[in-house]
Write a protein that holds these residues in place. Structure first.
Motif, mmCIF file in Angstrom:
data_model
loop_
_atom_site.group_PDB
_atom_site.id
_atom_site.type_symbol
_atom_site.label_atom_id
_atom_site.label_comp_id
_atom_site.label_asym_id
_atom_site.label_seq_id
_atom_site.Cartn_x
_atom_site.Cartn_y
_atom_site.Cartn_z
ATOM 1 N N GLY A 1 32.754 -8.539 -56.270
ATOM 2 C CA GLY A 1 33.383 -7.572 -55.388
ATOM 3 C C GLY A 1 33.311 -7.923 -53.920
ATOM 4 N N LEU A 2 33.033 -9.175 -53.594
ATOM 5 C CA LEU A 2 32.927 -9.582 -52.198
ATOM 6 C C LEU A 2 34.316 -9.883 -51.660
ATOM 7 C CD1 LEU A 2 30.949 -10.376 -49.913
ATOM 8 C CD2 LEU A 2 31.042 -12.686 -50.801
ATOM 9 N N THR A 3 34.656 -9.283 -50.548
ATOM 10 C CA THR A 3 35.946 -9.510 -49.926
ATOM 11 C C THR A 3 35.709 -10.015 -48.516
ATOM 12 O OG1 THR A 3 36.842 -7.671 -51.174
ATOM 13 C CG2 THR A 3 38.147 -8.449 -49.325
ATOM 14 N N HIS A 4 36.363 -11.089 -48.179
ATOM 15 C CA HIS A 4 36.230 -11.663 -46.839
ATOM 16 C C HIS A 4 37.569 -11.486 -46.138
ATOM 17 C CE1 HIS A 4 34.983 -15.348 -44.259
ATOM 18 N NE2 HIS A 4 34.738 -14.219 -43.667
ATOM 19 N N MET B 1 32.743 -8.880 -43.851
ATOM 20 C CA MET B 1 32.528 -9.065 -45.278
ATOM 21 C C MET B 1 32.123 -7.733 -45.863
ATOM 22 S SD MET B 1 30.702 -12.725 -45.517
ATOM 23 C CE MET B 1 31.314 -13.094 -47.141
ATOM 24 N N ALA B 2 32.716 -7.395 -46.991
ATOM 25 C CA ALA B 2 32.376 -6.155 -47.677
ATOM 26 C C ALA B 2 31.749 -6.507 -49.011
ATOM 27 C CB ALA B 2 33.635 -5.315 -47.874
ATOM 28 N N LEU B 3 30.589 -6.001 -49.248
ATOM 29 C CA LEU B 3 29.881 -6.301 -50.478
ATOM 30 C C LEU B 3 29.485 -5.001 -51.147
ATOM 31 C CD1 LEU B 3 28.486 -8.256 -52.412
ATOM 32 C CD2 LEU B 3 26.497 -8.197 -50.907
ATOM 33 N N ARG B 4 29.930 -4.822 -52.371
ATOM 34 C CA ARG B 4 29.599 -3.619 -53.113
ATOM 35 C C ARG B 4 28.271 -3.861 -53.819
ATOM 36 N NH1 ARG B 4 33.366 0.160 -56.396
ATOM 37 N NH2 ARG B 4 31.836 1.244 -57.627
ATOM 38 N N HIS B 5 27.372 -2.915 -53.674
ATOM 39 C CA HIS B 5 26.099 -3.039 -54.364
ATOM 40 C C HIS B 5 25.615 -1.659 -54.764
ATOM 41 C CE1 HIS B 5 23.719 -1.623 -50.912
ATOM 42 N NE2 HIS B 5 24.580 -2.297 -50.188
ATOM 43 N N ALA B 6 24.758 -1.622 -55.734
ATOM 44 C CA ALA B 6 24.232 -0.352 -56.211
ATOM 45 C C ALA B 6 23.285 0.238 -55.183
ATOM 46 C CB ALA B 6 23.500 -0.549 -57.530
ATOM 47 N N ARG C 1 28.529 -1.984 -48.756
ATOM 48 C CA ARG C 1 27.949 -2.561 -47.546
ATOM 49 C C ARG C 1 29.021 -3.405 -46.875
ATOM 50 N NH1 ARG C 1 25.305 -7.561 -47.020
ATOM 51 N NH2 ARG C 1 24.119 -7.678 -45.100
ATOM 52 N N VAL C 2 29.258 -3.146 -45.605
ATOM 53 C CA VAL C 2 30.251 -3.892 -44.847
ATOM 54 C C VAL C 2 29.523 -4.631 -43.726
ATOM 55 C CG1 VAL C 2 32.354 -3.774 -43.472
ATOM 56 C CG2 VAL C 2 32.028 -2.166 -45.362
ATOM 57 N N LEU C 3 29.510 -5.952 -43.826
ATOM 58 C CA LEU C 3 28.907 -6.791 -42.796
ATOM 59 C C LEU C 3 29.947 -7.020 -41.707
ATOM 60 C CD1 LEU C 3 26.782 -8.704 -41.599
ATOM 61 C CD2 LEU C 3 27.758 -10.507 -43.034
ATOM 62 N N ILE C 4 29.619 -6.611 -40.510
ATOM 63 C CA ILE C 4 30.517 -6.815 -39.375
ATOM 64 C C ILE C 4 29.854 -7.831 -38.458
ATOM 65 C CG2 ILE C 4 31.643 -5.766 -37.387
ATOM 66 C CD1 ILE C 4 31.843 -3.209 -39.015
ATOM 67 N N SER D 1 27.844 1.528 -45.788
ATOM 68 C CA SER D 1 26.750 1.102 -44.927
ATOM 69 C C SER D 1 27.251 -0.052 -44.063
ATOM 70 C CB SER D 1 25.568 0.658 -45.791
ATOM 71 O OG SER D 1 24.531 0.190 -44.982
ATOM 72 N N LEU D 2 27.263 0.159 -42.752
ATOM 73 C CA LEU D 2 27.700 -0.884 -41.829
ATOM 74 C C LEU D 2 26.517 -1.750 -41.431
ATOM 75 C CD1 LEU D 2 30.086 0.991 -39.367
ATOM 76 C CD2 LEU D 2 30.672 -0.329 -41.402
ATOM 77 N N ASP D 3 26.651 -3.036 -41.670
ATOM 78 C CA ASP D 3 25.628 -4.007 -41.287
ATOM 79 C C ASP D 3 26.171 -4.744 -40.065
ATOM 80 O OD1 ASP D 3 23.659 -5.871 -41.045
ATOM 81 O OD2 ASP D 3 23.855 -6.677 -43.074
ATOM 82 N N LEU D 4 25.699 -4.335 -38.898
ATOM 83 C CA LEU D 4 26.177 -4.905 -37.639
ATOM 84 C C LEU D 4 25.339 -6.121 -37.290
ATOM 85 C CD1 LEU D 4 26.515 -1.544 -35.683
ATOM 86 C CD2 LEU D 4 28.260 -2.716 -37.039
ATOM 87 N N ALA D 5 26.002 -7.230 -37.050
ATOM 88 C CA ALA D 5 25.305 -8.473 -36.721
ATOM 89 C C ALA D 5 24.483 -8.302 -35.445
ATOM 90 C CB ALA D 5 26.303 -9.613 -36.568
ATOM 91 N N ASP D 6 23.342 -8.969 -35.407
ATOM 92 C CA ASP D 6 22.476 -8.924 -34.230
ATOM 93 C C ASP D 6 23.138 -9.605 -33.038
ATOM 94 O OD1 ASP D 6 20.450 -7.617 -35.582
ATOM 95 O OD2 ASP D 6 19.521 -9.492 -36.237
ATOM 96 N N GLU D 7 22.832 -9.099 -31.865
ATOM 97 C CA GLU D 7 23.246 -9.703 -30.602
ATOM 98 C C GLU D 7 24.748 -9.922 -30.473
ATOM 99 O OE1 GLU D 7 20.862 -13.100 -29.592
ATOM 100 O OE2 GLU D 7 19.058 -12.154 -30.367
ATOM 101 N N GLN D 8 25.534 -8.978 -30.986
ATOM 102 C CA GLN D 8 26.976 -9.100 -30.826
ATOM 103 C C GLN D 8 27.424 -8.231 -29.652
ATOM 104 O OE1 GLN D 8 28.289 -7.833 -34.651
ATOM 105 N NE2 GLN D 8 28.521 -5.720 -34.069
ATOM 106 N N PRO D 9 28.464 -8.655 -28.962
ATOM 107 C CA PRO D 9 28.980 -7.845 -27.861
ATOM 108 C C PRO D 9 29.519 -6.509 -28.373
ATOM 109 C CG PRO D 9 29.888 -10.068 -27.793
ATOM 110 C CD PRO D 9 29.179 -9.921 -29.098
ATOM 111 N N VAL D 10 29.410 -5.495 -27.543
ATOM 112 C CA VAL D 10 29.929 -4.178 -27.895
ATOM 113 C C VAL D 10 30.503 -3.550 -26.635
ATOM 114 C CG1 VAL D 10 27.723 -2.999 -27.537
ATOM 115 C CG2 VAL D 10 29.415 -1.991 -29.069
ATOM 116 N N ASP D 11 31.602 -2.813 -26.815
ATOM 117 C CA ASP D 11 32.145 -2.045 -25.702
ATOM 118 C C ASP D 11 32.424 -0.632 -26.189
ATOM 119 O OD1 ASP D 11 34.643 -2.089 -27.009
ATOM 120 O OD2 ASP D 11 35.538 -3.512 -25.624
ATOM 121 N N LEU D 12 32.951 0.189 -25.296
ATOM 122 C CA LEU D 12 33.201 1.588 -25.620
ATOM 123 C C LEU D 12 34.126 1.736 -26.828
ATOM 124 C CD1 LEU D 12 32.871 4.573 -25.015
ATOM 125 C CD2 LEU D 12 34.708 4.363 -23.330
#
Length: 139
Positions: A15-18, A27-32, A41-44, A71-82
């Protein structure tokens, strides 16, 4: 692999979609999950900035089509704005309005200066603090 306009969708086992668009990757990963149902789980790993909002929005919408809890998994040290913060907050509010759940994998402490500057933590409720910073009662 399917190509739709400028997006490329690849399906993998489990179920992994890139989703790739001009170097933006989610990346979206379905898990129990523990308890009832499933959590998606959605890795951004793209910057949470205005130029990426359309792709990130679609990744979140696609995930909600498959499961009621994201569940959003936000990568460490990524830029973010408003705009990136507004996207997450809008998704959170929409999820709540339709009986679904959006959570962050880990606290958004790296975004704290932007959260403060944008007023997200001004008069924040216990739910707001739990969502963004994992402070207070469990999500």
């Amino acid at each position: 692999m399917v190509k739709l306009s400028r997006f490329t969708y690849r399906s993998f086992e489990g179920g992994l979609t890139h989703i790739v668009n001009h170097g933006i990757s989610c990346m979206a990963l379905r898990h129990a999950s523990w308890g009832w149902g499933m959590t998606k789980r959605v890795l951004i790993d793209a910057a949470l900035v205005v130029k990426n909002v359309v792709v990130l929005r679609q990744a979140i919408l696609d995930a909600f089509e498959e499961d009621d809890t994201i569940s959003l998994d936000l990568a460490d040290e990524q830029p973010v704005d408003l705009c990136g913060l507004q996207l997450i907050e809008s998704a959170r509010r929409q999820a709540r309005a339709v009986g679904k759940t959006l959570v962050l994998e880990r606290p958004a402490t790296e975004f704290r200066p932007v959260l403060d500057a944008a007023g997200f933590l001004t008069d924040a409720t216990a739910d707001d603090l739990q969502f963004w910073l994992h402070q207070g009662p469990a999500q």
